[in-house]
Structures are given as C-alpha cells and as structure tokens.
Design a protein around this motif. Structure first.
Motif, PDB file in Angstrom:
ATOM      1  N   ILE A 163       0.845  -1.206   0.000  1.00  0.00           N
ATOM      2  CA  ILE A 163       0.000   0.000   0.000  1.00  0.00           C
ATOM      3  C   ILE A 163       0.883   1.260   0.000  1.00  0.00           C
ATOM      4  O   ILE A 163       0.645   2.204  -0.752  1.00  0.00           O
ATOM      5  CB  ILE A 163      -0.956  -0.002   1.226  1.00  0.00           C
ATOM      6  CG1 ILE A 163      -2.043  -1.061   1.040  1.00  0.00           C
ATOM      7  CG2 ILE A 163      -1.592   1.373   1.428  1.00  0.00           C
ATOM      8  CD1 ILE A 163      -2.842  -1.370   2.293  1.00  0.00           C
ATOM      9  N   ILE A 164       1.929   1.239   0.819  1.00  0.00           N
ATOM     10  CA  ILE A 164       2.802   2.423   0.910  1.00  0.00           C
ATOM     11  C   ILE A 164       3.573   2.614  -0.399  1.00  0.00           C
ATOM     12  O   ILE A 164       3.588   3.689  -0.985  1.00  0.00           O
ATOM     13  CB  ILE A 164       3.790   2.294   2.103  1.00  0.00           C
ATOM     14  CG1 ILE A 164       3.028   2.258   3.433  1.00  0.00           C
ATOM     15  CG2 ILE A 164       4.772   3.472   2.110  1.00  0.00           C
ATOM     16  CD1 ILE A 164       3.875   1.957   4.645  1.00  0.00           C
ATOM     17  N   VAL A 165       4.194   1.527  -0.858  1.00  0.00           N
ATOM     18  CA  VAL A 165       5.078   1.636  -2.024  1.00  0.00           C
ATOM     19  C   VAL A 165       4.299   1.935  -3.312  1.00  0.00           C
ATOM     20  O   VAL A 165       4.810   2.603  -4.207  1.00  0.00           O
ATOM     21  CB  VAL A 165       5.935   0.348  -2.146  1.00  0.00           C
ATOM     22  CG1 VAL A 165       6.813   0.403  -3.373  1.00  0.00           C
ATOM     23  CG2 VAL A 165       6.801   0.182  -0.912  1.00  0.00           C
TER      24      VAL A 165
ATOM     25  N   SER B 287       8.265   4.302  -8.399  1.00  0.00           N
ATOM     26  CA  SER B 287       9.416   3.525  -7.892  1.00  0.00           C
ATOM     27  C   SER B 287      10.022   4.260  -6.704  1.00  0.00           C
ATOM     28  O   SER B 287       9.878   5.479  -6.571  1.00  0.00           O
ATOM     29  CB  SER B 287      10.459   3.336  -8.986  1.00  0.00           C
ATOM     30  OG  SER B 287      11.159   4.542  -9.186  1.00  0.00           O
TER      31      SER B 287
ATOM     32  N   GLN C  41       2.176   4.002  -3.836  1.00  0.00           N
ATOM     33  CA  GLN C  41       1.861   5.433  -3.991  1.00  0.00           C
ATOM     34  C   GLN C  41       2.779   6.114  -5.002  1.00  0.00           C
ATOM     35  O   GLN C  41       2.484   7.190  -5.497  1.00  0.00           O
ATOM     36  CB  GLN C  41       1.984   6.157  -2.630  1.00  0.00           C
ATOM     37  CG  GLN C  41       1.145   5.563  -1.518  1.00  0.00           C
ATOM     38  CD  GLN C  41      -0.340   5.579  -1.798  1.00  0.00           C
ATOM     39  OE1 GLN C  41      -0.865   6.542  -2.356  1.00  0.00           O
ATOM     40  NE2 GLN C  41      -1.026   4.497  -1.455  1.00  0.00           N
ATOM     41  N   VAL C  42       3.945   5.507  -5.240  1.00  0.00           N
ATOM     42  CA  VAL C  42       4.909   6.111  -6.177  1.00  0.00           C
ATOM     43  C   VAL C  42       5.329   5.064  -7.221  1.00  0.00           C
ATOM     44  O   VAL C  42       5.294   3.854  -6.933  1.00  0.00           O
ATOM     45  CB  VAL C  42       6.167   6.629  -5.429  1.00  0.00           C
ATOM     46  CG1 VAL C  42       5.876   7.934  -4.725  1.00  0.00           C
ATOM     47  CG2 VAL C  42       6.726   5.607  -4.457  1.00  0.00           C
TER      48      VAL C  42
END
Lengths: 266, 283
Positions: free
Chosen positions: A45-47, A52, A49-50
């Motif tokens: 979920i956190i990763v 890479s 967002q971007v």
C-alpha cells in the motif's frame, strides 16, 4: 556426529511437545501467517503510492522484503529459546538443569526448541519471493543463486549471533529482553532498500550489523549486477568470513558471560 | 441524589484496582525507556520511508499524498505511535494469567464485578500512560511541528480538535479494553494467549491505520473507517490534526459509542458462558 544425533533427539522432543497442543500450535502458525500478510499488504500500500522508490519497483522491494523475512523466519524457527533466556530464564533460575549436563549450554538452549510458529513467517516469505520473482526479469545464474543462498544463511546466522550476544548478557544483568527487542526492531530496516536511508544507516547495515551486506547486495545482484560494484564470488567469500567471525565472537561472549550465571537459590 | 450516593459507594470498592493498575505500570518504569528507544527507531524509520516516498512522488517533497503533506504524514506516524501506547491495555493478558494459574476463582468468589474490576485496573494503567507519557510527548511533538511551521492550525479550531481528541482518546481506551477483555474471555476456551493476541494485534495495527493511514487504502479505507478498530488510531488522530469535519466527528462519535455498547454486551454474554465452563486444575 554425537551432537548432530543429539540435536535431532532434542528437536524431535520439542516438536512432539508442541504437537501435543495442536490447536495452540495451529493458532500460533496462523497468527504469524496473518501478521506477515498484513505487513506485506502495508508495504505494498505504501510503495504503490509512487512509481518507484529510489529506483526500486514494488516487486523488487517485495523480493527484498521476502528474502529478509525468510532469513528472520529461519532464525526464529531454530533459535527462539534465546528470547526466553533474555527475558525470563536466567531470572527464574530455570537454566540450572542445562548447566548440570555435560553438554554445552548454548547447544542445549538452541536445540531445545523448534518454534513451529515460525512456519507462518517462512511460508509467507516463500510465497512473496515466488510472487515477486514471477513479476520480475531476474538474472538467474549460478553465481547469483549461490550469492543469494549464502546471503540468506549468512543473514539468519547474523541475527542468531546478535541474539546470542544479547541473551548471554542476561547471565550478568538478569534481563536483557527489551534490549534484544530494540536490536530486533532495528533489523526491520534491512527489509527495505538501503538506498532510502541516510549514509550513516547504510554504513551501519553494511559494516556494523551487516544484514544489508547479506541481503541487500545479493538481491540487487539479481536484477542489476553492475550496481553492486563487487565480484559476486568475492562477496560470497566476504559474507562467509564476516558471518563466521561474528558467530565465533558471539559464542565466545556467551561462554564468558555463562560463567557468571548464578541460580536464584530457590 | 440517593442513587448517586449509592453508585459512588458501589464504585469506591474498585478504587484499589485502579491503584493496582497504576502501581503495576509504575513498577516497570525501565520498560518505558525501552519503549521510548523503540519509538525513536520506529519514528525515524517512518521518517526515512516517507521521505523516500515523497521524494519519488511526481511533485517531490511538496506533494500531497492522500490528503497529507510530508510533515503531516510524519506527524500522523509519530502521533499514532504515542497514541497506541497511551491506550494499551493489559486486561486480556491479566485474564489469561488468572485462567492459566486458576486464580480466577479467587476473584469470582468476591462481591465485585469481574468486568468493572478489570476496567478499573485498565484505568489505573491508562492514567499513567496518558497523563505522564502520551500527553507530555504530544505537547512536545505538536509544539515542535507548529513552532517550526511544519503544520499550521487555526487556534480556536485546534482547541476544539483537542477537546474532541480527548473524548475519542477516552473512547479508544474503553474500546481497546473491551477488545482485550473479549480476547481474555476467549482464553477460557483456548487456554492459550500468544497466538490469539498476535492475531488481534495485527488486525488492530492494520485496520486502525496505525501503520498506514486508512486514506491510503482507497475504498477499503472508507469501509475500515467505520469498523471499531479505526477508533484506536485513525479517527482520533485525524480529528487532532484537523482533518475531519464536525458532522463526521459526531457521526463517528455515535458509531464509537454504539460499538462500545455492543462489545460490552457481547462480553457480558461471553462471561456468563465462560463461568459455567471454567475448570481449575488442583482446585
């Protein structure tokens, strides 16, 4: 040879005693499995967002996470009793019986418990590794696989070594569990690419607590070999030497502190 | 008036349990230092991770991801860690130890309510955790963030946020203790706590928005925000940070009270069933 036989005897006893409380063992394994699944979901979920994270995509981070967790799970499976030493056993005097037997105390401490709950951790790690590997174009050669296997075993032994060092201090200070917890929490940093951390933490995880050396570089080598800047065979040799030195040091420290063990007198 | 006096008298017998909870927390002061070091490690980790996330976002460090700027995200993470400790309850473990050792019969034979007894022990523990650790740390944290201009609040609105936050803090303590009590009741059946506790801890951590704000989870996050776990982190923290409208605060307040009543009702039924089932080895 005698110790290998003895280890399997102890391990068999431990597994049998765990299985005599089947429901507890199953709840324990399921709990670890579930905890790991929620941790992995959080990571994704956190990763996600971007696009890479410092050049690492979601699957590469997942692979690193899985490999690190596999090492942590292996250590958990085989050496979990060290936690009890650090928290309770020296304080309660229950280690008396181990000191009375003509077998090294550290060997007994480790052999006495096979922590089946760690299977939850190991299974999710394996699943994550397979899932992420299928979504990546990995460079699979003999040297990259060798480096990875040595790295995982090295990382597991390093975690064990630090556990031995801190648990052994309980012989002198009675309770070092919270300190062990701090180091264990700190080791969670190695589940993420070292490149997201400042230089001081990268240095610490490469040279002081060399988990990064054992996990980060071997995983990087699987998709970007040129960036690790070192020959993989040389890295294998470095991991073996560093792990052997730290493990030997841990055993020596254990032997030194074990001499300070005193019973509770109850 | 007479009824109030009667209530006061009946509750006064639980004051020793409040003191017991307070003293047991004070007895392990050294653990607080350990917790603080772990806190620093965790908060630094959150800082580095989200710094990398925002650095790699399209608009860099000035990005607003899921309604939160970089500094707001760090503030959320740090508040969540402090809040989690403030509301932590030992009730589940205490019940398990009593069930395991058989000492549960000693308390069952006394003229005190088993539930209220544990609730007062929890209040004692929470009193220290809230007033001596969490609130001072939150004052320092928000003082730094506001003082350095990382976040801005309109003074009157912020005071209102604090008032609602304190109400939700109390509700979070009660809901968390109810969940702990429920888990404790289940140990009457399982005779085992470790796995159960780990299970519920990971559910709470994930669904409460402790690790990652619920706004990161899209439509699932919206659904999770209506579950009881959201009141253990996400809702109170977002209220303190001024990220929630007044109408929503009142809706969540009603839902939280509803969950509390429901949990206590389930606990009541479960307890009635448990005491019929209890077996104490050795008598």
């Amino acid at each position: 040879m005698k110790y290998i036989k003895l280890y399997f005897q102890y391990a068999k006893l431990s597994i049998m005693s765990k299985l005599s409380y089947k429901s507890n063992t199953i709840i324990g394994i399921a709990a670890f499995l579930f905890t790991e699944i929620t941790s992995i979901l959080t990571l994704f979920i956190i990763v996600s967002q971007v696009p890479s994270l410092e050049g690492w995509n979601m699957y590469q981070i997942g692979l690193l996470y899985g490999i690190t967790n596999l090492a942590i799970g292996l250590d958990h499976l085989f050496t979990d009793k060290l936690w009890n030493v650090a928290y309770f056993e020296v304080r309660s005097g229950t280690m008396d019986s181990l000191f009375l037997r003509p077998i090294p105390v550290l060997f007994q401490t480790i052999a006495l418990e096979i922590q089946l709950e760690a299977l939850g951790e190991i299974l999710t790690a394996i699943f994550l590794i397979i899932f992420c590997s299928c979504n990546l174009s990995l460079i699979v050669t003999f040297e990259s696989v060798l480096l990875l296997v040595v790295g995982i075993i090295g990382a597991a032994l390093l975690i064990t070594s630090f556990k031995i060092i801190i648990a052994s201090m309980a012989f002198a200070f009675k309770r070092t569990g919270p300190f062990l917890q701090i180091v264990y929490n700190f080791s969670n940093y190695s589940k993420y690419p070292l490149t997201i951390f400042p230089k001081i933490i990268r240095f610490a995880f490469t040279f002081l607590i060399p988990l990064g050396l054992c996990v980060f570089f071997p995983v990087t080598n699987l998709f970007n070999p040129s960036s690790i800047g070192i020959n993989p065979y040389l890295l294998v040799a470095i991991i073996i030497v560093v792990t052997a030195i730290i493990l030997t040091l841990a055993i020596l420290i254990w032997s030194k502190f074990a001499k300070r063990y005193e019973s509770t007198g109850s | 008036m007479l009824k109030m006096k009667k209530l006061k008298n009946s509750l006064s017998k639980y004051i020793p349990f409040f003191h017991a909870g307070l003293k047991s927390t004070l007895a392990y002061k050294s653990q607080i230092y350990g917790w603080m070091i772990i806190g620093v490690i965790e908060i630094l980790f959150i800082f580095f991770l989200y710094q990398a996330i925002y650095r790699n976002a399209p608009e860099g460090m000035n990005s607003v991801i899921n309604g939160l700027t970089f500094y707001e995200m760090i503030l959320y993470g740090a508040t969540s860690f402090i809040f989690g400790n403030a509301i932590s309850s030992e009730t589940g473990w205490n019940i398990y130890v009593e069930v395991r050792d058989g000492t549960v019969v000693n308390t069952l034979t006394k003229p005190v309510s088993y539930r209220i007894r544990h609730l007062f022990t929890c209040f004692g523990q929470a009193f220290f955790q809230v007033f001596f650790i969490a609130l001072p740390l939150l004052v320092i944290l928000y003082g730094i963030f506001i003082g350095c201009g990382f976040v801005q609040f309109e003074p009157l609105q912020f005071i209102l946020n604090i008032v609602f936050f304190l109400i939700f803090l109390l509700l979070a303590i009660l809901i968390n203790d109810s969940i702990g009590y429920l888990i404790g009741m289940l140990t009457f059946y399982t005779q085992h706590m470790f796995g159960l506790n780990m299970f519920i801890s990971s559910i709470k951590t994930f669904l409460s928005g402790t690790m990652v704000p619920l706004s990161y989870m899209g439509v699932f996050g919206v659904i999770f925000s209506y579950l009881p776990f959201a009141f253990l982190a996400s809702t109170p923290i977002l209220i303190l940070m001024g990220k929630m409208e007044l109408l929503m605060i009142f809706i969540y307040l009603t839902i939280a009270i509803g969950y509390l009543i429901l949990l206590e009702f389930i606990n009541h039924l479960l307890f009635k069933h448990c005491i019929k089932k209890i077996v104490v080895q050795g008598g």
